[in-house]
Design an enzyme around this catalytic site. Structure first.
Site: not given
Ligand code: IVH
Length: 667
Positions: A34, A114, A116, A407, A425
């Protein structure tokens, strides 16, 4: 930053945020924290502030995020379900209070505070006191119908108590308590199922189940906190509203503080922060709401959020742990991502054992080395990130990490794009097994071809045994081939074959998205499908034609063009079609109140933006014109309609108000 550079960055941010919105809201499978998401959003807000004429109507700052998945019935919310703007510190919450006071011209405002809750927002509709419909928030305007599933949530009353109103939309949060979450995961692990990453995800995943029996087996809970549209119920403050809800038998959180002005808010914040860990459910902040309903109406909303409320977020939780190893993952486009493997650590309710390091620059910037002690941060989110290295604990034996020259999956040399942060790659996507596996997973995903049962392990097996070398090979699989795989039971093989068969009936939009063209997300795929109708038409689209599509800039047009002129890609598409994949072109409705009609919008609408209204009309086969004439079939007149409305009346054009318009949309 100059304007040209800002324009490029803004376009990138739109795409990135759109992608993460989709991962988070639609797939319940976010790939960044987040905190990282908030940073992207803030960067965009700042750029838009700096260059106001670069703000577009479809900017993520102007709308509520997320799209409903295709598998559920859609529900148009009568009033949009907004989201909350965030304040991250005392300064930002005081600014909120200041804005509110200034707009209202009062010295002090009464708020209600309130917790959350960290779950999933839903709307429950009660008609004549009975639960008649339930829907998720979706993109805020259109959600998914989950009535049967919601009925299984133990603390949701199916019938209201007391004097029930004729019609009531209750809004609130579905969530899982911490202890239930741990128990659920324990059971899943015992049953050999992958554990959920956090309570929010398990709640969302549990509610969005096609089979309500699965939902019923999950310990979901509900708290009501708002009312949408109501008929036969009146209240003048939020606290009164909450008491009414409680009186009707709905669960309402006991922690609700009346706060006199900013000092009251600060006190409630401290009180909740202190109790945070004792609460039985996860809370990621305090919601601060203006108490008086009349004042709320006067304040209104701005883009995606009401001006009368704010989420005052808690600081992210951090823990120390150690980097055991750094691994490299190869994605669908060949991008190499360094991932830190950590000594498992418990942060904010989740055990964390991996953290992405995004790319080489990020790795260098944070200077993370193997053996380092690091702070892992999780802000009510899913994929945790390394906040910083604990330099004091370095012993000198830590090892720096370089992205490999070749790779790890196919051995081809890796290349770093000039001016870009990403190392890739260099092999073709079908020649590198890691890219191919990731490409197949994307192809099979929800929102793409929707092939159930084609998970990572199986993809790796299919690629490893060379049963699948291109996407089209998936449709060449048969029972015999599948049964040749280790640990493949006949039942699962049959299921996969049916899922593949089902996936053949798809839409042009989904197929275009599934092909995994770089930068083409679901939204762009939809635009392309709407403009070109079928996939083959894109073989002949010029770069210029492509730039005419909404969201497609010159760089993207180049990529899309290059994709469709490539003989290899064309071959795969031809093979898919030959093997029975039948994409339906976008539907142009032939019936309904809007089909073939010319509509004029005037005045403001409360329940949606003008762009959204236009989109809804066009989706139903109508055309939106800018001015009224004899050709106008219908006028939608919002609140402050003026001269156009007069002209329409003079011409005898049919006029509907917002309510009438919504009724036509629901049709
Ligand atoms: S009020 C416009 N109250 O936060 C106001 N939301 O970003 C609408 N949430 O989608 C919501 N606890 O999922 C409200 N006490 C609370 C809440 C709450 C959690 C969530 C909800 C909403 C999101 C807003």
């Amino acid at each position: 930053m100059d304007k040209a550079a800002a324009e490029v960055r803004i376009a990138e941010l739109h795409r990135e945020i759109g992608y993460h919105d989709h991962r988070y809201y639609t797939l319940d499978d976010p790939v960044i924290s987040d905190a990282a998401y908030d940073r992207l959003m803030r960067e965009l807000v700042e750029l838009e502030e700096q260059f106001p004429d670069l703000v577009t109507a479809d900017s993520p700052t102007r709308r509520v995020s997320g799209l409903p998945a295709d598998r559920f019935e859609k529900v148009v919310h009568r009033l949009p379900m907004l989201s909350l703007a965030n304040a991250f510190d005392d300064q930002e919450i005081s600014e909120f209070d200041e804005r509110v006071r200034k707009a209202l011209g009062t010295a002090e405002v009464e708020y209600v505070c309130e917790p959350k809750l960290d779950g999933l927002a839903v709307e429950l509709i009660y008609e004549g006191g009975r639960l008649s419909k339930a829907a998720t928030r979706g993109d805020g305007e259109v959600g998914e119908e989950v009535t049967q599933n919601l009925r299984t949530v133990k603390n949701v009353p199916l019938e209201l108590a007391g004097q029930a109103p004729r019609y009531l939309e209750v809004r609130g949060e579905v969530f899982i308590r911490k202890a239930d979450f741990l128990r659920l995961n324990q059971k899943r692990e015992e049953a050999g199922e992958p554990p959920f990453v956090n309570p929010r995800n398990s709640a969302a995943g549990s509610l969005r189940q096609l089979d309500p029996r699965v939902t019923a087996s999950r310990p979901l809970r509900f708290f009501a906190y708002e009312i949408g549209h109501a008929d036969g119920l009146s209240f003048s403050t939020h606290l009164e509203k909450l008491s009414l809800l409680e009186g009707l038998g709905l669960p309402v959180n006991q922690f609700r503080h009346r706060a006199a002005g900013l000092p009251g808010v600060r006190e409630a914040y401290r009180a909740l922060l202190e109790r945070r860990h004792q609460l039985p459910y996860e809370v990621d902040g305090l919601v601060v709401k203006v108490n008086e309903e009349d004042l709320r109406k006067r304040l209104g909303q701005v883009s995606r959020s009401p001006r009368w409320a704010m989420a005052y977020k808690f600081p992210p939780e951090e823990e120390q742990t150690r980097v055991v190893e750094i691994e490299v993952q190869v994605g669908r486009t060949g991008a190499l991502t360094p991932v830190a493997k950590l000594e498992p650590v418990y942060v904010g309710g989740v055990t964390v054992s991996r953290a992405t390091l995004h790319n080489e620059d990020e790795l260098r910037r944070k200077d993370v080395r193997v053996g380092d002690f690091v702070f892992v941060r999780r802000a009510g989110d899913v994929i945790p990130e390394i906040a910083q290295v604990v330099l004091d604990r370095r012993t000198g034996s830590e090892q720096t990490f370089e992205l490999p020259q070749s790779c790890p999956a196919c051995g081809a040399p890796t290349v770093r794009e000039e001016g870009g942060a990403i190392t890739r790659c260099s092999n073709a996507s079908t020649a590198c097994p890691a890219q191919l596996v990731a490409g197949i997973l994307h192809f099979a995903a929800r929102g793409a071809m929707d092939i159930d049962g084609l998970g990572e392990k199986l993809c790796e097996q299919l690629v490893g045994c060379s049963l699948v070398k291109t996407l089209s090979d998936l449709y060449r699989l048969d029972l015999e081939k599948l049964l040749s795989l280790e640990r493949m039971a006949e039942k699962s093989a049959q299921n996969l074959l049916s899922a593949l068969e089902r996936s053949k009936s798809t839409t042009t939009r989904k197929l275009l998205f599934a092909l995994g063209i770089r930068h083409v997300g679901e939204a762009t795929a939809r635009q392309l499908a709407e403009r070109f109708g079928d996939v083959r038409s894109l073989f002949f689209a010029t770069e210029e034609e492509l730039t005419l599509v909404r969201d497609v800039g010159p760089q993207m047009a180049k990529e899309i063009h290059a994709f469709f002129v490539s003989p290899k890609n064309r071959q795969v598409i031809e093979e898919l079609l030959a093997l029975g994949v039948t994409p339906r072109p976008p539907e142009v409705p032939s019936g309904g109140p809007f089909a073939g009609k010319t509509v004029v919008l005037t005045g403001g609408l409360c329940s949606m933006t003008r762009e959204k209204a236009k989109e809804e009309i066009e989706r139903r086969g109508g055309k939106v014109a800018g001015s009224v004439s004899r050709k106008t079939d219908l006028m939608v007149a919002g609140g402050d309609a003026g001269s156009k409305l007069k002209k329409a009346a003079a011409l005898g054009v049919r006029v509907v108000d917002e309510k009438g318009f919504l009724a036509l949309l629901e049709g």
